[in-house]
Design an enzyme around this catalytic site. Structure first.
Site, PDB file in Angstrom:
ATOM      1  N   THR A   1       0.791  -1.236   0.000  1.00 24.74           N
ATOM      2  CA  THR A   1       0.000   0.000   0.000  1.00 24.74           C
ATOM      3  C   THR A   1       0.828   1.294   0.000  1.00 24.74           C
ATOM      4  OG1 THR A   1      -1.693  -1.216   1.237  1.00 24.74           O
ATOM      5  CG2 THR A   1      -1.944   1.141   1.203  1.00 24.74           C
TER       6      THR A   1
ATOM      7  N   ARG B   1     -11.852  -9.861  -2.781  1.00 25.21           N
ATOM      8  CA  ARG B   1     -11.548  -9.370  -1.416  1.00 25.21           C
ATOM      9  C   ARG B   1     -11.203  -7.876  -1.468  1.00 25.21           C
ATOM     10  NH1 ARG B   1      -7.004  -6.561   0.908  1.00 25.21           N
ATOM     11  NH2 ARG B   1      -6.837  -7.096   3.103  1.00 25.21           N
TER      12      ARG B   1
ATOM     13  N   ASP C   1      -8.842  -2.373   3.598  1.00 22.39           N
ATOM     14  CA  ASP C   1      -9.177  -1.109   4.253  1.00 22.39           C
ATOM     15  C   ASP C   1      -8.997   0.106   3.338  1.00 22.39           C
ATOM     16  OD1 ASP C   1      -6.402  -1.807   4.351  1.00 22.39           O
ATOM     17  OD2 ASP C   1      -6.045  -0.158   5.738  1.00 22.39           O
TER      18      ASP C   1
END
Ligand code: GLY
Length: 302
Positions: free
Chosen positions: A170, A198, A201
């Site tokens: 990320t 999937r 966050d």
């Protein structure tokens, strides 16, 4: 005080990849900083910074992202304006080279906030965002990693990501512009070998990204399932609101909550409404860099 902080992911970044992470973070910071310094907006700076990292195969975002269980890249991203609380987000897109720019288009031009899959790609086409072939997002490094995991038949996502051992994860940025507007954004390829569809966050406002001019901005990195359980980004914003605006204290408390309540691993970058930054993580490493109007040189660390 104009200010910019970026991260290139937490976890156990391998020794051989540290230099690329350092250079990538610095290059990203310069790109966003040039925008802020020449009077640009926090939203422009965050979009440009994150695009730079999405285009750099070093990072788990855009080109070079981890592959999912069936060998495809599925990307998530979000961006939020602290001035208006408007936000845009995309999840599980397979044909968007720069998901952060699509998230920004949604922020600016849609009454909705989060688009997934085919609908997100349809919105992209209608709004002039370039689509790519899914395979154009795959690097050899990630294909080889995926091949080696595929052969490990007993690979369990929960076991792998509830320990601080993973190569990277990320990217994100938080900026404050000359008009006092805060913006935060986050982009990711998600967890390695994730189940198709999937979503972590990063595209969830309040979990991966939050910004509010009254307090500041946050972007997260780490094990998405744990981050979601503690609504990480908004939790850190709330902690900063009650602690009188101290970003470092809020970042550390947020990571403590993540670990204590859900056994989670990851990191956060935080900026308060005055441009002061904080960083905390409980993984072996986290790539990050920041600069503000009072600093002669940028700070970068892994
Ligand atoms: N933090 C990124 C993810 O779990 O998808």
């Amino acid at each position: 005080m104009i200010s910019l902080i970026v991260h290139g992911g937490a976890w156990d970044i391998p020794d051989a990849e540290i230099d690329a992470h350092r250079k990538g973070c610095l290059h990203t910071l310069k790109t966003g900083w040039n925008t802020l310094r020449s009077g640009g907006t926090a939203i422009d700076a965050v979009e440009q910074a994150i695009r730079t990292m999405e285009n750099d195969p070093t990072f788990d975002a855009g080109y070079g992202s981890h592959l999912n269980l069936i060998g495809r890249v599925e990307l998530d991203a979000s961006i939020m304006s602290g001035k208006t609380l408007r936000c845009g987000a995309v999840a599980a897109v397979q044909r968007i080279r720069n998901p952060i720019s699509l998230a920004r288009k949604i922020l600016a031009e849609s009454e909705h906030i989060l688009f997934v899959g085919d609908g997100a790609e349809r919105f992209a086409k209608e709004h002039g965002c370039e689509l790519c072939k899914p395979e154009e997002l795959i690097t050899k490094r990630e294909f080889d990693r995926w091949e080696s995991l595929k052969l490990r038949k007993n690979f369990k996502t929960k076991e792998a990501f509830s320990k601080p051992k993973r190569p990277s994860d990320t990217v994100g940025a938080v900026a404050l512009d000359k008009d006092g507007n805060v913006c935060a954004g986050t982009s990711t390829g998600g967890t390695m070998n994730k189940y198709p569809g999937r979503i972590g966050d990063s595209p969830l406002i309040g979990c991966g990204t939050y910004a509010d001019n009254e307090t500041g901005g946050v972007s997260t990195t780490g094990w998405g399932e744990a981050m979601i359980k503690v609504v990480m980004a908004k939790t850190v914003i709330d902690l900063m609101e009650i602690n009188g605006g101290h970003p470092q204290e809020a970042a550390m408390k947020g990571i403590e909550i993540l670990h204590r309540k859900v056994d989670g691993f990851g990191g956060v970058i935080v900026m308060n409404k005055h441009g002061k930054c904080g960083v905390s993580y409980n993984t072996p490493r986290m790539a990050r860099a920041y600069i503000n109007a009072k600093m002669a040189e940028p700070f970068v660390a892994i």
